[in-house]
Design a protein around this motif. Structure first.
Motif, mmCIF file in Angstrom:
data_model
loop_
_atom_site.group_PDB
_atom_site.id
_atom_site.type_symbol
_atom_site.label_atom_id
_atom_site.label_comp_id
_atom_site.label_asym_id
_atom_site.label_seq_id
_atom_site.Cartn_x
_atom_site.Cartn_y
_atom_site.Cartn_z
ATOM 1 N N PHE A 189 0.901 -1.195 0.160
ATOM 2 C CA PHE A 189 -0.129 0.088 0.055
ATOM 3 C C PHE A 189 0.975 1.294 -0.126
ATOM 4 N N LEU A 190 0.578 2.312 -0.756
ATOM 5 C CA LEU A 190 1.263 3.411 -1.122
ATOM 6 C C LEU A 190 0.574 4.570 -0.631
ATOM 7 N N PRO A 191 1.205 5.774 0.059
ATOM 8 C CA PRO A 191 0.404 7.056 0.167
ATOM 9 C C PRO A 191 -0.085 7.613 -1.001
ATOM 10 N N LEU A 192 -1.233 8.233 -1.147
ATOM 11 C CA LEU A 192 -1.735 8.812 -2.159
ATOM 12 C C LEU A 192 -1.136 10.193 -2.223
ATOM 13 N N THR A 193 -1.042 10.845 -3.614
ATOM 14 C CA THR A 193 -0.656 12.273 -3.470
ATOM 15 C C THR A 193 -1.836 13.418 -3.016
ATOM 16 N N GLU A 194 -0.997 14.374 -2.554
ATOM 17 C CA GLU A 194 -1.940 15.424 -1.937
ATOM 18 C C GLU A 194 -2.050 16.462 -2.776
ATOM 19 N N ASN A 195 -1.660 16.065 -4.080
ATOM 20 C CA ASN A 195 -1.790 17.139 -5.322
ATOM 21 C C ASN A 195 -3.358 17.413 -5.722
ATOM 22 N N THR A 196 -4.088 18.441 -5.641
ATOM 23 C CA THR A 196 -5.334 18.609 -5.902
ATOM 24 C C THR A 196 -5.482 19.092 -7.492
ATOM 25 N N SER A 197 -4.397 19.249 -7.961
ATOM 26 C CA SER A 197 -4.694 19.778 -9.409
ATOM 27 C C SER A 197 -4.434 18.959 -10.626
ATOM 28 N N LEU A 198 -4.204 17.690 -10.107
ATOM 29 C CA LEU A 198 -4.197 16.439 -11.145
ATOM 30 C C LEU A 198 -5.508 16.271 -11.888
ATOM 31 N N SER A 199 -5.203 15.817 -13.273
ATOM 32 C CA SER A 199 -6.320 15.347 -14.045
ATOM 33 C C SER A 199 -7.309 14.394 -13.550
ATOM 34 N N LYS A 200 -8.547 14.744 -13.981
ATOM 35 C CA LYS A 200 -9.510 13.638 -13.336
ATOM 36 C C LYS A 200 -9.570 12.206 -13.813
ATOM 37 N N ASP A 201 -8.813 12.007 -14.897
ATOM 38 C CA ASP A 201 -8.649 10.863 -15.685
ATOM 39 C C ASP A 201 -7.477 9.992 -14.920
ATOM 40 N N LEU A 202 -6.785 10.546 -13.810
ATOM 41 C CA LEU A 202 -5.792 9.924 -13.309
ATOM 42 C C LEU A 202 -6.466 8.968 -12.296
ATOM 43 N N GLY A 203 -6.213 7.617 -12.431
ATOM 44 C CA GLY A 203 -6.471 6.495 -11.452
ATOM 45 C C GLY A 203 -5.754 6.583 -10.113
ATOM 46 N N THR A 204 -6.277 5.617 -9.333
ATOM 47 C CA THR A 204 -5.521 5.319 -7.758
ATOM 48 C C THR A 204 -4.074 5.054 -8.130
ATOM 49 N N ARG A 205 -3.736 4.125 -8.953
ATOM 50 C CA ARG A 205 -2.330 3.684 -9.414
ATOM 51 C C ARG A 205 -1.350 4.924 -9.670
ATOM 52 N N HIS A 206 -2.055 5.996 -10.382
ATOM 53 C CA HIS A 206 -1.262 7.119 -10.481
ATOM 54 C C HIS A 206 -0.767 8.043 -9.617
ATOM 55 N N ARG A 207 -1.965 8.211 -8.902
ATOM 56 C CA ARG A 207 -1.938 8.827 -7.516
ATOM 57 C C ARG A 207 -0.980 8.343 -6.427
ATOM 58 N N ALA A 208 -1.132 7.001 -6.255
ATOM 59 C CA ALA A 208 -0.317 6.215 -5.500
ATOM 60 C C ALA A 208 1.368 6.580 -6.202
ATOM 61 N N ALA A 209 1.620 6.101 -7.212
ATOM 62 C CA ALA A 209 2.735 6.355 -7.761
ATOM 63 C C ALA A 209 3.344 7.857 -7.224
ATOM 64 N N LEU A 210 2.691 8.970 -7.578
ATOM 65 C CA LEU A 210 2.981 10.252 -7.229
ATOM 66 C C LEU A 210 3.483 10.396 -5.797
ATOM 67 N N GLY A 211 2.315 9.886 -4.981
ATOM 68 C CA GLY A 211 2.445 9.967 -3.480
ATOM 69 C C GLY A 211 3.591 9.527 -3.125
ATOM 70 N N ILE A 212 4.176 8.151 -3.278
ATOM 71 C CA ILE A 212 5.457 7.547 -2.789
ATOM 72 C C ILE A 212 6.667 8.673 -3.532
ATOM 73 N N SER A 213 6.537 9.062 -4.617
ATOM 74 C CA SER A 213 7.530 9.737 -5.296
ATOM 75 C C SER A 213 7.966 11.239 -4.478
ATOM 76 N N GLU A 214 6.766 11.718 -3.805
ATOM 77 C CA GLU A 214 6.758 12.873 -3.096
ATOM 78 C C GLU A 214 7.422 12.552 -1.653
ATOM 79 N N LYS A 215 7.257 11.476 -1.252
ATOM 80 C CA LYS A 215 7.991 11.280 0.293
ATOM 81 C C LYS A 215 9.167 10.394 -0.027
ATOM 82 N N SER A 216 9.801 10.133 -1.246
ATOM 83 C CA SER A 216 11.008 9.502 -1.093
ATOM 84 C C SER A 216 11.522 9.679 -2.551
ATOM 85 N N ASP A 217 12.752 9.176 -2.720
ATOM 86 C CA ASP A 217 13.350 9.551 -4.076
ATOM 87 C C ASP A 217 13.242 8.315 -5.187
ATOM 88 N N SER A 218 12.279 7.412 -4.913
ATOM 89 C CA SER A 218 11.855 6.274 -5.727
ATOM 90 C C SER A 218 11.333 6.809 -7.016
#
Length: 278
Positions: A189-218
């Motif tokens: 399980f990954l943390p979801l991004t807190e960015n509210t300006s993302l496109s509406k067509d982005l699903g949970t996977r994309h938001r989770a990928a952004l979330g972990i990239s915001e909290k690490s250098d992965s």
């Protein structure tokens, strides 16, 4: 003008170094908060500071007293409000080359093999429009994320990655964590991004990928379940609709160890060896 002249005449080397350090610190701070909530909050704080000084100059005593008290109490509020940004800043310092070594050293055939296996798996999942989320661990450890899934500790292979993400299997609905050339865990399980300006067509996977990239250098690889499109998330940014050739080059650049800059001792030793004919 006389005071400015005296200031420049009394300027010492250590004063210049002091100014450069402060300027560099502010520049790095600006890069950390750019395009985040903290950027807007910083603008609001600067405006509040200017209003406080302005009220003092034009002798609006009641307004000045209120603003001054608000600024005093605001220091504690800043620590609470900027907690995510402060964490990012400390992690950025901790990830610097001064404190950490290269996260991986894979060379030659091993490098090519790992990259080929990942690219082959992603290409196959993309053709079949099977959703996938693969996180590549780098300098920042992801042990907390690994613990949320099922540990595998298996060597990276396309068959393993494809089988993990096959629909209706136990681990298909989470993220796979890869460290060096090993699959550490799946179904994470990954943390979801807190960015509210993302496109509406982005699903949970994309938001989770952004979330972990915001909290690490992965670096995260996402395959869309709806379109089969391949995306990459890194440092809070998302690059979409990549082809396998671009993906391969990104992975090669990521895995390839950076050549460290030669130190004075290394340079001196090389010159000595050349002079001695070694």
């Amino acid at each position: 003008m006389q005071s400015l002249k005296e200031l420049f005449l009394n300027l010492r080397v250590r004063d210049i170094i002091d100014i450069l350090i402060v300027a560099l610190a502010f520049y790095k701070l600006f890069l950390l908060i750019r395009e985040t909530r903290a950027e807007q909050l910083t603008k609001g704080i600067l405006a509040l500071f200017l209003f406080t000084k302005l009220s003092e100059w034009i002798e609006l005593y009641t307004v000045y007293w209120i603003l001054e008290k608000a600024m005093t109490v605001g220091i504690l509020a800043l620590i609470i409000v900027f907690q995510p940004e402060l964490r990012r800043a400390l992690e950025y310092i901790g990830r610097s080359n001064f404190f950490t070594k290269s996260f991986i050293e894979i060379k030659g055939e091993s490098l090519s093999e790992v990259v080929d296996e990942i690219v082959e798996a992603v290409a196959s999942l993309s053709r079949q429009k099977i959703g996938a989320l693969i996180v590549m661990e780098r300098a920042t450890g992801l042990s907390e994320v690994v613990e949320t899934g099922t540990k595998i500790d298996g060597k990276v292979s396309s068959d393993l990655l494809i089988n993990i993400f096959i629909p209706n299997t136990p681990l298909h609905d989470g993220a796979v964590i890869i460290k060096e050339d090993m699959v550490k865990a799946a179904g994470c399980f990954l943390p979801l991004t807190e960015n509210t300006s993302l496109s509406k067509d982005l699903g949970t996977r994309h938001r989770a990928a952004l979330g972990i990239s915001e909290k690490s250098d992965s670096l995260s690889i996402v395959v869309s379940e709806e379109t089969g499109a391949i995306s990459i998330a890194e440092s809070g940014s998302l690059a979409r609709y990549l082809d396998t050739k671009t993906l391969r080059q990104i992975l090669v650049d990521m895995y390839k160890p950076k050549d460290p800059k030669p130190t004075f001792i290394t340079k001196w030793r090389r010159k000595y060896e050349q002079r001695e004919g070694k």
